[in-house]
Design a protein around this motif. Sequence first.
Motif, PDB file in Angstrom:
ATOM      1  N   THR A  59       4.239 -26.565   2.117  1.00 18.08           N
ATOM      2  CA  THR A  59       2.918 -27.064   1.729  1.00 18.08           C
ATOM      3  C   THR A  59       2.738 -26.958   0.221  1.00 18.08           C
ATOM      4  O   THR A  59       3.500 -26.256  -0.472  1.00 18.08           O
ATOM      5  CB  THR A  59       1.792 -26.234   2.396  1.00 18.08           C
ATOM      6  N   ASN A  61       0.383 -25.352  -1.027  1.00 21.18           N
ATOM      7  CA  ASN A  61      -0.020 -23.965  -1.264  1.00 21.18           C
ATOM      8  C   ASN A  61       1.170 -23.103  -1.683  1.00 21.18           C
ATOM      9  O   ASN A  61       1.044 -22.207  -2.516  1.00 21.18           O
ATOM     10  CB  ASN A  61      -0.670 -23.374  -0.012  1.00 21.18           C
ATOM     11  N   TYR A  64       1.804 -23.730  -5.251  1.00 21.64           N
ATOM     12  CA  TYR A  64       0.816 -23.016  -6.054  1.00 21.64           C
ATOM     13  C   TYR A  64       1.248 -21.563  -6.292  1.00 21.64           C
ATOM     14  O   TYR A  64       1.260 -21.078  -7.425  1.00 21.64           O
ATOM     15  CB  TYR A  64      -0.546 -22.995  -5.350  1.00 21.64           C
ATOM     16  N   LEU A 116      -6.914 -20.124  -2.950  1.00 21.63           N
ATOM     17  CA  LEU A 116      -6.032 -19.602  -1.914  1.00 21.63           C
ATOM     18  C   LEU A 116      -6.624 -18.362  -1.249  1.00 21.63           C
ATOM     19  O   LEU A 116      -6.535 -18.202  -0.027  1.00 21.63           O
ATOM     20  CB  LEU A 116      -4.658 -19.286  -2.504  1.00 21.63           C
ATOM     21  N   ALA A 121      -5.128 -18.622   2.624  1.00 20.10           N
ATOM     22  CA  ALA A 121      -3.859 -19.348   2.746  1.00 20.10           C
ATOM     23  C   ALA A 121      -2.674 -18.481   2.303  1.00 20.10           C
ATOM     24  O   ALA A 121      -2.817 -17.607   1.448  1.00 20.10           O
ATOM     25  CB  ALA A 121      -3.912 -20.624   1.908  1.00 20.10           C
TER      26      ALA A 121
END
Length: 214
Positions: A59, A61, A64, A116, A121
């Motif tokens: 993902t 995420n 990130y 996040l 997440a």
Amino acid sequence: MSDLAKATQKAREFRQREQDILDCAQALFIEHGEDKVTVEMIADKVGIGKGTIYKHFETKNEIYVLLMIRYEDELADMFARIDMTEDKQTLVREYFTFRVKDADKYLLFERLESKLVADGAVPAMLEKLHAIRSSNVDTLYAMVEGQIKAGKLADVPPSWHIAAAWALAHGASALTKSGFYTQFIGEKEPFLDFLLNVAVRMGNKQVLGKKPKH
């Protein structure tokens, strides 16, 4: 080429492609805003297919957090290059410059982490990020504690010195990206030089007053 050599080269190419993806994703997040950047956009910028992205990351995420982990690792490398027991001024200059030299990147990571955490997440990856950051803070804490014992810094909790340095760097980053305040403060570089000199003097024992109760 032997099978082992081929496997080694393949692994090296995989790691390099992963770094290319992270580099391109970071540039796109800064340019367009992370919410507007799609996996397709990242793949196009790297020059690979969308499916290849998912061989590295499940993902956005994950991208990130890995960008933030890389940032904290770079900070740890900076600390490793400095004599933490003797050279407070160099440490302050390097730390302040590291945080402020690329304000877009610093502010991006601040936003991403807030999102996040709020979304709950990738908790395991965030835990790894926070472990690296805690190690960096421990390094700073030990340095500050040593300077306090040597009588060079005001005798307040070391966490106060660390938080004050972070607050100054955070504020400087935000100011240099504010449309209003950039007009208010004028030229960026002289202003940052002024703040850097403030950072170097900040917390010195002779600058502050009496020891507070704590």
